[in-house]
Enzyme design. Sequence first.
Site, PDB file in Angstrom:
ATOM      1  N   SER A 141      32.117 -44.404 -28.140  1.00 56.03           N
ATOM      2  CA  SER A 141      33.593 -44.874 -29.045  1.00 56.03           C
ATOM      3  C   SER A 141      34.225 -45.837 -28.750  1.00 56.03           C
ATOM      4  O   SER A 141      35.283 -46.741 -28.191  1.00 56.03           O
ATOM      5  CB  SER A 141      34.635 -43.920 -29.316  1.00 56.03           C
TER       6      SER A 141
ATOM      7  N   GLY B 232      30.699 -40.929 -30.637  1.00 50.07           N
ATOM      8  CA  GLY B 232      30.898 -40.774 -32.327  1.00 50.07           C
ATOM      9  C   GLY B 232      32.713 -40.002 -32.404  1.00 50.07           C
ATOM     10  O   GLY B 232      32.345 -39.280 -33.659  1.00 50.07           O
TER      11      GLY B 232
ATOM     12  N   HIS C 223      18.161 -41.193 -25.963  1.00 55.90           N
ATOM     13  CA  HIS C 223      19.344 -41.302 -26.702  1.00 55.90           C
ATOM     14  C   HIS C 223      19.623 -39.818 -26.862  1.00 55.90           C
ATOM     15  O   HIS C 223      18.535 -38.251 -26.785  1.00 55.90           O
ATOM     16  CB  HIS C 223      19.815 -42.002 -27.930  1.00 55.90           C
TER      17      HIS C 223
ATOM     18  N   GLY D  68      28.087 -47.021 -31.587  1.00 56.41           N
ATOM     19  CA  GLY D  68      27.577 -47.075 -31.992  1.00 56.41           C
ATOM     20  C   GLY D  68      28.200 -47.274 -33.817  1.00 56.41           C
ATOM     21  O   GLY D  68      28.203 -48.312 -34.358  1.00 56.41           O
ATOM     22  N   GLY D  69      28.617 -46.907 -33.457  1.00 56.64           N
ATOM     23  CA  GLY D  69      29.435 -46.337 -35.394  1.00 56.64           C
ATOM     24  C   GLY D  69      29.984 -48.469 -35.600  1.00 56.64           C
ATOM     25  O   GLY D  69      30.106 -48.946 -36.774  1.00 56.64           O
TER      26      GLY D  69
ATOM     27  N   TRP E  27      22.719 -48.990 -34.656  1.00 53.16           N
ATOM     28  CA  TRP E  27      22.568 -48.448 -35.729  1.00 53.16           C
ATOM     29  C   TRP E  27      22.503 -46.773 -36.542  1.00 53.16           C
ATOM     30  O   TRP E  27      22.506 -46.712 -37.109  1.00 53.16           O
ATOM     31  CB  TRP E  27      22.270 -49.909 -37.003  1.00 53.16           C
TER      32      TRP E  27
ATOM     33  N   GLU F 288      26.734 -42.620 -21.710  1.00 55.21           N
ATOM     34  CA  GLU F 288      27.211 -42.076 -22.741  1.00 55.21           C
ATOM     35  C   GLU F 288      27.408 -40.687 -22.137  1.00 55.21           C
ATOM     36  O   GLU F 288      26.900 -39.877 -22.971  1.00 55.21           O
ATOM     37  CB  GLU F 288      26.366 -42.211 -23.905  1.00 55.21           C
TER      38      GLU F 288
HETATM   39  C1  PEP Z   1      26.146 -43.841 -29.387  1.00 55.07           C
HETATM   40  O1  PEP Z   1      25.499 -43.095 -30.050  1.00 55.07           O
HETATM   41  O2  PEP Z   1      25.519 -44.602 -28.812  1.00 55.07           O
HETATM   42  C2  PEP Z   1      27.462 -44.230 -29.186  1.00 55.07           C
HETATM   43  C3  PEP Z   1      28.225 -44.980 -28.258  1.00 55.07           C
HETATM   44  O3  PEP Z   1      28.252 -44.338 -30.412  1.00 55.07           O
HETATM   45  P1  PEP Z   1      29.539 -44.697 -30.642  1.00 55.07           P
HETATM   46  O4  PEP Z   1      29.955 -45.867 -30.602  1.00 55.07           O
HETATM   47  O5  PEP Z   1      29.385 -44.248 -32.340  1.00 55.07           O
HETATM   48  O6  PEP Z   1      30.382 -43.649 -30.338  1.00 55.07           O
END
Ligand code: PEP
Length: 254
Positions: free
Chosen positions: A216, A176, A98, A237-238, A13, A170
Amino acid sequence: MNKERKLIIAGNWKMNKTVAESLDLVRGLKIDLANVKEVDIVVCPPFTALGEVSKAILDSNIRLGAQNMSEHNVGAFTGEIASVMLKEFSVRYVILGHSERRQYQKETDALISKKAQAVHGASLKPIVCVGETLAEREAGQTEKVLQAQVQGSLANLTKEQMVETIIAYEPVWAIGTGKTATSAQAQEAHAFIRGLLVKMFDPTVARKVRIQYGGSVKSSNARELMSLPDVDGALVGGASLESRSFADIIKNSI
Ligand code: PEP
Protein backbone atom coordinates in the site's frame (compact mmCIF):
# COMPACT_ATOMS: atom_id res chain seq x y z
CA MET A 1 16.94 12.73 -0.31
CA ASN A 2 20.42 11.56 0.64
CA LYS A 3 20.49 7.76 0.61
CA GLU A 4 23.32 5.28 1.15
CA ARG A 5 21.98 3.11 -1.70
CA LYS A 6 20.26 4.32 -4.88
CA LEU A 7 16.48 3.94 -4.55
CA ILE A 8 14.80 1.39 -6.80
CA ILE A 9 11.04 1.78 -7.26
CA ALA A 10 9.21 -0.91 -9.24
CA GLY A 11 5.61 -1.15 -10.36
CA ASN A 12 4.07 -4.63 -10.27
CA TRP A 13 1.10 -4.47 -12.65
CA LYS A 14 0.05 -8.03 -11.77
CA MET A 15 -2.72 -9.43 -14.04
CA ASN A 16 -3.79 -5.99 -15.23
CA LYS A 17 -3.46 -4.10 -18.54
CA THR A 18 -3.91 -5.17 -22.13
CA VAL A 19 -1.14 -4.24 -24.55
CA ALA A 20 -2.94 -1.01 -25.49
CA GLU A 21 -3.49 -0.09 -21.83
CA SER A 22 0.13 -0.91 -21.01
CA LEU A 23 1.34 1.42 -23.74
CA ASP A 24 -0.91 4.23 -22.51
CA LEU A 25 0.47 3.84 -19.01
CA VAL A 26 4.11 3.67 -19.98
CA ARG A 27 3.86 6.60 -22.38
CA GLY A 28 2.48 8.69 -19.51
CA LEU A 29 5.32 7.58 -17.25
CA LYS A 30 7.93 8.45 -19.85
CA ILE A 31 6.67 12.02 -19.96
CA ASP A 32 6.15 12.41 -16.19
CA LEU A 33 9.49 10.88 -15.22
CA ALA A 34 11.74 12.00 -18.08
CA ASN A 35 14.05 14.01 -15.81
CA VAL A 36 14.41 11.56 -12.93
CA LYS A 37 17.97 10.29 -12.48
CA GLU A 38 18.05 9.72 -8.74
CA VAL A 39 15.87 6.58 -8.73
CA ASP A 40 16.05 3.30 -10.67
CA ILE A 41 12.56 3.05 -12.19
CA VAL A 42 11.19 -0.38 -13.14
CA VAL A 43 7.84 -1.47 -14.58
CA CYS A 44 6.68 -5.10 -14.53
CA PRO A 45 3.83 -5.54 -17.03
CA PRO A 46 2.14 -8.87 -17.76
CA PHE A 47 4.14 -11.15 -20.13
CA THR A 48 1.84 -10.33 -23.06
CA ALA A 49 2.80 -6.65 -22.96
CA LEU A 50 6.57 -7.04 -22.45
CA GLY A 51 7.39 -6.78 -26.17
CA GLU A 52 5.51 -3.56 -26.84
CA VAL A 53 6.46 -1.92 -23.55
CA SER A 54 10.09 -2.82 -24.22
CA LYS A 55 10.00 -0.92 -27.52
CA ALA A 56 8.17 2.03 -25.96
CA ILE A 57 10.80 2.55 -23.23
CA LEU A 58 13.88 2.02 -25.42
CA ASP A 59 15.07 5.60 -25.20
CA SER A 60 14.00 6.27 -21.62
CA ASN A 61 15.11 5.95 -17.98
CA ILE A 62 12.50 3.21 -17.35
CA ARG A 63 13.68 -0.41 -17.11
CA LEU A 64 11.67 -3.57 -17.67
CA GLY A 65 10.87 -6.30 -15.17
CA ALA A 66 8.91 -9.55 -15.38
CA GLN A 67 6.58 -10.88 -12.71
CA ASN A 68 7.89 -14.45 -12.69
CA MET A 69 10.26 -16.82 -14.48
CA SER A 70 10.76 -20.58 -14.72
CA GLU A 71 13.64 -22.23 -12.91
CA HIS A 72 14.16 -24.30 -16.10
CA ASN A 73 15.95 -23.06 -19.21
CA VAL A 74 13.91 -24.81 -21.92
CA GLY A 75 11.59 -27.74 -22.52
CA ALA A 76 8.25 -29.32 -21.71
CA PHE A 77 6.95 -26.90 -19.07
CA THR A 78 3.52 -25.81 -20.32
CA GLY A 79 2.65 -22.23 -19.47
CA GLU A 80 6.11 -21.33 -18.18
CA ILE A 81 8.46 -18.58 -19.38
CA ALA A 82 12.23 -19.03 -19.68
CA SER A 83 14.98 -16.47 -19.12
CA VAL A 84 15.96 -16.46 -22.80
CA MET A 85 12.39 -15.40 -23.68
CA LEU A 86 12.52 -12.50 -21.23
CA LYS A 87 15.91 -11.43 -22.50
CA GLU A 88 14.51 -11.11 -26.03
CA PHE A 89 12.57 -8.13 -24.67
CA SER A 90 15.49 -6.65 -22.73
CA VAL A 91 13.98 -7.54 -19.38
CA ARG A 92 16.44 -6.68 -16.56
CA TYR A 93 14.57 -7.64 -13.37
CA VAL A 94 12.35 -10.56 -12.34
CA ILE A 95 10.00 -10.53 -9.35
CA LEU A 96 10.23 -13.85 -7.51
CA GLY A 97 8.22 -15.31 -4.65
CA HIS A 98 5.54 -12.64 -4.53
CA SER A 99 3.13 -13.49 -1.70
CA GLU A 100 0.37 -14.05 -4.25
CA ARG A 101 2.48 -16.74 -5.96
CA ARG A 102 3.44 -18.20 -2.57
CA GLN A 103 -0.29 -18.35 -1.70
CA TYR A 104 -1.99 -19.31 -5.00
CA GLN A 105 0.78 -21.23 -6.79
CA LYS A 106 2.17 -22.68 -3.56
CA GLU A 107 5.69 -21.47 -4.34
CA THR A 108 8.16 -22.51 -1.65
CA ASP A 109 11.44 -20.98 -0.55
CA ALA A 110 13.24 -23.94 -2.14
CA LEU A 111 11.62 -23.23 -5.51
CA ILE A 112 12.26 -19.50 -5.22
CA SER A 113 15.91 -20.26 -4.51
CA LYS A 114 16.14 -22.33 -7.72
CA LYS A 115 14.47 -19.51 -9.65
CA ALA A 116 16.89 -16.97 -8.16
CA GLN A 117 19.80 -19.13 -9.38
CA ALA A 118 18.25 -19.28 -12.87
CA VAL A 119 17.68 -15.51 -12.91
CA HIS A 120 21.32 -14.87 -12.01
CA GLY A 121 22.42 -17.55 -14.47
CA ALA A 122 20.84 -15.42 -17.17
CA SER A 123 22.49 -12.21 -15.85
CA LEU A 124 19.14 -10.79 -14.80
CA LYS A 125 18.40 -9.34 -11.35
CA PRO A 126 15.83 -11.00 -9.06
CA ILE A 127 13.50 -9.01 -6.81
CA VAL A 128 12.88 -11.60 -4.09
CA CYS A 129 9.75 -10.98 -2.01
CA VAL A 130 9.43 -11.91 1.65
CA GLY A 131 6.90 -10.96 4.31
CA GLU A 132 4.74 -12.21 7.14
CA THR A 133 0.96 -12.62 7.29
CA LEU A 134 -1.15 -10.82 9.87
CA ALA A 135 -1.62 -14.03 11.86
CA GLU A 136 2.16 -14.55 11.93
CA ARG A 137 2.78 -10.96 13.07
CA GLU A 138 0.12 -11.20 15.78
CA ALA A 139 1.64 -14.47 16.98
CA GLY A 140 5.03 -12.76 17.35
CA GLN A 141 6.47 -14.84 14.51
CA THR A 142 7.55 -12.04 12.15
CA GLU A 143 11.31 -12.48 12.60
CA LYS A 144 11.10 -16.27 12.49
CA VAL A 145 9.12 -16.13 9.21
CA LEU A 146 11.46 -13.56 7.65
CA GLN A 147 14.51 -15.56 8.67
CA ALA A 148 13.17 -18.76 7.08
CA GLN A 149 12.17 -16.95 3.89
CA VAL A 150 15.41 -14.98 3.52
CA GLN A 151 17.66 -17.96 4.30
CA GLY A 152 15.58 -20.34 2.14
CA SER A 153 15.00 -18.09 -0.88
CA LEU A 154 18.54 -16.73 -1.05
CA ALA A 155 20.29 -20.03 -0.29
CA ASN A 156 23.41 -20.79 -2.33
CA LEU A 157 23.79 -17.33 -3.88
CA THR A 158 27.37 -16.13 -4.17
CA LYS A 159 28.33 -12.78 -2.63
CA GLU A 160 28.52 -11.29 -6.13
CA GLN A 161 25.00 -12.53 -6.92
CA MET A 162 23.63 -11.31 -3.59
CA VAL A 163 24.83 -7.78 -4.24
CA GLU A 164 22.86 -7.85 -7.53
CA THR A 165 19.73 -9.18 -5.80
CA ILE A 166 16.94 -6.92 -4.58
CA ILE A 167 14.82 -7.98 -1.62
CA ALA A 168 11.25 -6.71 -1.28
CA TYR A 169 9.88 -6.76 2.27
CA GLU A 170 6.14 -6.97 1.79
CA PRO A 171 4.07 -7.65 4.90
CA VAL A 172 1.18 -9.66 3.44
CA TRP A 173 -1.35 -7.79 5.58
CA ALA A 174 -0.33 -4.52 3.91
CA ILE A 175 -0.61 -5.69 0.28
CA GLY A 176 -3.63 -4.24 -1.49
CA THR A 177 -5.33 -3.51 1.83
CA GLY A 178 -4.65 0.21 2.19
CA LYS A 179 -2.88 -0.60 5.50
CA THR A 180 0.78 0.39 5.48
CA ALA A 181 3.41 -0.71 7.96
CA THR A 182 4.34 2.13 10.29
CA SER A 183 7.78 3.62 9.82
CA ALA A 184 8.93 1.82 12.95
CA GLN A 185 7.60 -1.55 11.74
CA ALA A 186 9.15 -1.14 8.29
CA GLN A 187 12.56 0.01 9.58
CA GLU A 188 12.64 -2.78 12.17
CA ALA A 189 11.93 -5.48 9.56
CA HIS A 190 14.39 -4.04 7.02
CA ALA A 191 17.15 -3.78 9.63
CA PHE A 192 16.44 -7.36 10.71
CA ILE A 193 16.73 -8.57 7.10
CA ARG A 194 19.99 -6.67 6.63
CA GLY A 195 21.28 -8.28 9.83
CA LEU A 196 20.48 -11.70 8.36
CA LEU A 197 22.53 -10.80 5.28
CA VAL A 198 25.49 -9.93 7.52
CA LYS A 199 25.34 -13.44 8.97
CA MET A 200 24.70 -15.21 5.64
CA PHE A 201 27.25 -13.20 3.64
CA ASP A 202 29.26 -10.38 5.24
CA PRO A 203 28.80 -6.74 6.33
CA THR A 204 30.02 -5.34 3.00
CA VAL A 205 27.48 -7.38 1.02
CA ALA A 206 24.70 -6.53 3.49
CA ARG A 207 25.49 -2.83 3.18
CA LYS A 208 25.16 -2.96 -0.62
CA VAL A 209 21.88 -4.90 -0.96
CA ARG A 210 18.81 -2.84 -1.71
CA ILE A 211 15.69 -3.73 0.28
CA GLN A 212 12.39 -2.41 -1.05
CA TYR A 213 9.27 -1.93 1.05
CA GLY A 214 5.95 -3.05 -0.46
CA GLY A 215 2.41 -2.80 0.85
CA SER A 216 0.00 0.00 0.00
CA VAL A 217 2.72 2.48 -0.92
CA LYS A 218 1.18 5.67 -2.29
CA SER A 219 2.30 9.21 -3.00
CA SER A 220 1.25 10.39 0.48
CA ASN A 221 3.37 7.84 2.41
CA ALA A 222 6.27 7.30 0.00
CA ARG A 223 8.51 10.08 1.27
CA GLU A 224 8.39 9.00 4.90
CA LEU A 225 8.96 5.33 4.04
CA MET A 226 11.80 6.07 1.61
CA SER A 227 13.53 8.26 4.19
CA LEU A 228 14.05 5.29 6.55
CA PRO A 229 17.72 4.26 6.73
CA ASP A 230 17.24 0.63 5.64
CA VAL A 231 14.47 1.23 3.09
CA ASP A 232 15.98 1.48 -0.40
CA GLY A 233 12.94 1.66 -2.62
CA ALA A 234 9.44 0.33 -3.09
CA LEU A 235 7.54 -2.43 -4.85
CA VAL A 236 4.20 -0.89 -5.75
CA GLY A 237 1.04 -2.71 -6.81
CA GLY A 238 -2.23 -0.77 -7.01
CA ALA A 239 -0.70 2.70 -7.19
CA SER A 240 1.51 1.69 -10.13
CA LEU A 241 -1.49 1.14 -12.41
CA GLU A 242 -2.00 4.82 -13.08
CA SER A 243 0.81 6.99 -14.40
CA ARG A 244 0.18 10.01 -12.20
CA SER A 245 0.10 8.06 -8.93
CA PHE A 246 3.23 6.00 -9.75
CA ALA A 247 5.10 9.08 -10.98
CA ASP A 248 4.12 10.98 -7.81
CA ILE A 249 5.48 8.18 -5.61
CA ILE A 250 8.81 8.44 -7.42
CA LYS A 251 8.95 12.24 -7.42
CA ASN A 252 8.00 12.40 -3.73
CA SER A 253 10.82 9.97 -2.92
CA ILE A 254 13.58 12.10 -4.36
C1 PEP B 1 2.41 -5.81 -4.26
O1 PEP B 1 1.55 -6.57 -4.64
O2 PEP B 1 3.61 -6.08 -4.45
C2 PEP B 1 1.97 -4.61 -3.57
C3 PEP B 1 2.83 -4.01 -2.79
O3 PEP B 1 0.69 -4.21 -3.79
P1 PEP B 1 0.00 -2.86 -3.23
O4 PEP B 1 0.95 -1.72 -3.49
O5 PEP B 1 -1.27 -2.74 -4.03
O6 PEP B 1 -0.23 -3.07 -1.78
